[in-house]
Design a protein around this motif. Sequence first.
Motif, PDB file in Angstrom:
ATOM      1  N   ARG A 162       0.700  -1.214   0.131  1.00 35.19           N
ATOM      2  CA  ARG A 162      -0.094   0.022   0.078  1.00 35.19           C
ATOM      3  C   ARG A 162       1.011   1.293   0.075  1.00 35.19           C
ATOM      4  N   ASN A 179      -5.673   5.283   3.631  1.00 38.01           N
ATOM      5  CA  ASN A 179      -6.663   4.289   3.279  1.00 38.01           C
ATOM      6  C   ASN A 179      -7.244   4.580   1.716  1.00 38.01           C
ATOM      7  N   ASP A 182      -6.894   1.815  -0.887  1.00 37.26           N
ATOM      8  CA  ASP A 182      -7.939   0.795  -0.701  1.00 37.26           C
ATOM      9  C   ASP A 182      -9.139   1.420  -1.143  1.00 37.26           C
ATOM     10  N   ARG A 186     -10.710  -0.361  -4.823  1.00 40.65           N
ATOM     11  CA  ARG A 186     -12.107  -0.733  -4.925  1.00 40.65           C
ATOM     12  C   ARG A 186     -12.893  -0.104  -6.092  1.00 40.65           C
ATOM     13  N   THR A 203      -6.107  -9.224  -3.559  1.00 41.94           N
ATOM     14  CA  THR A 203      -5.511  -8.604  -2.433  1.00 41.94           C
ATOM     15  C   THR A 203      -4.732  -9.668  -1.485  1.00 41.94           C
ATOM     16  N   ARG A 205      -3.380 -10.134   1.989  1.00 40.60           N
ATOM     17  CA  ARG A 205      -4.034  -9.791   3.143  1.00 40.60           C
ATOM     18  C   ARG A 205      -2.722  -9.023   4.110  1.00 40.60           C
ATOM     19  N   TYR A 209      -1.429  -5.269  -2.700  1.00 37.78           N
ATOM     20  CA  TYR A 209      -2.371  -5.798  -4.006  1.00 37.78           C
ATOM     21  C   TYR A 209      -1.492  -6.204  -4.930  1.00 37.78           C
TER      22      TYR A 209
END
Length: 213
Positions: A162, A179, A182, A186, A203, A205, A209
Amino acid sequence: MAMVRLLELELSYEGYETTIASDGPDGVDKALSESFDFILLDLNLPGINGIEVCKRIRAAKQTPIIMITARDTVSDRVRGLDTGADDYVPKPFAIEELLARMRSVQRRLQTKETGDMLSAKDLTLSVASHRVSRAGQDIELSQREFELLNCLLQHKNRLMHREALLNLVWGYSYEGETNVVDVYIRYVRMKVDEGFGEKLIHTVRGSGYILRD
């Protein structure tokens, strides 16, 4: 070795796997026997200097080479570039500058090899025309969504943390919510994955990504 360790940590943080060579001959052996996305080559190496290492690599491979050296004279830069180096970074340097030069070299080579087209399976992206399509269907993306997808395609099949995506797409000076990555992942998924069957953006976790081809 302190700088080598620092580079190893920083590059690992950006999603790169690193291999370290202890001297010139070791560097040549590793470069010719293994496959790398980049070679960061110090000019002052024991055994064989960086210029000679670059010559030997270039005689067999076209792996992108960025030379790193404490000497910043015009003659040194010219020798390095004439030998086949793709770029040149004098010490001391900020890691952000090195990463920017790596991205620049990657973009130049990618454009040279594929024109301006990036693709993964039935997904294509044209940098020049700012056009994205999947399975022949045009997809409208905002500027930020386009930049994010472009970044994922440039690094396809590689885990992108990220923080790396935040730096590459939003810039190192970005001070907003972390964030945001993220959120925009999406958005992009809704447009390039939903309704097309096979999912491309995955993803990992706790890490980030990956766009799998």
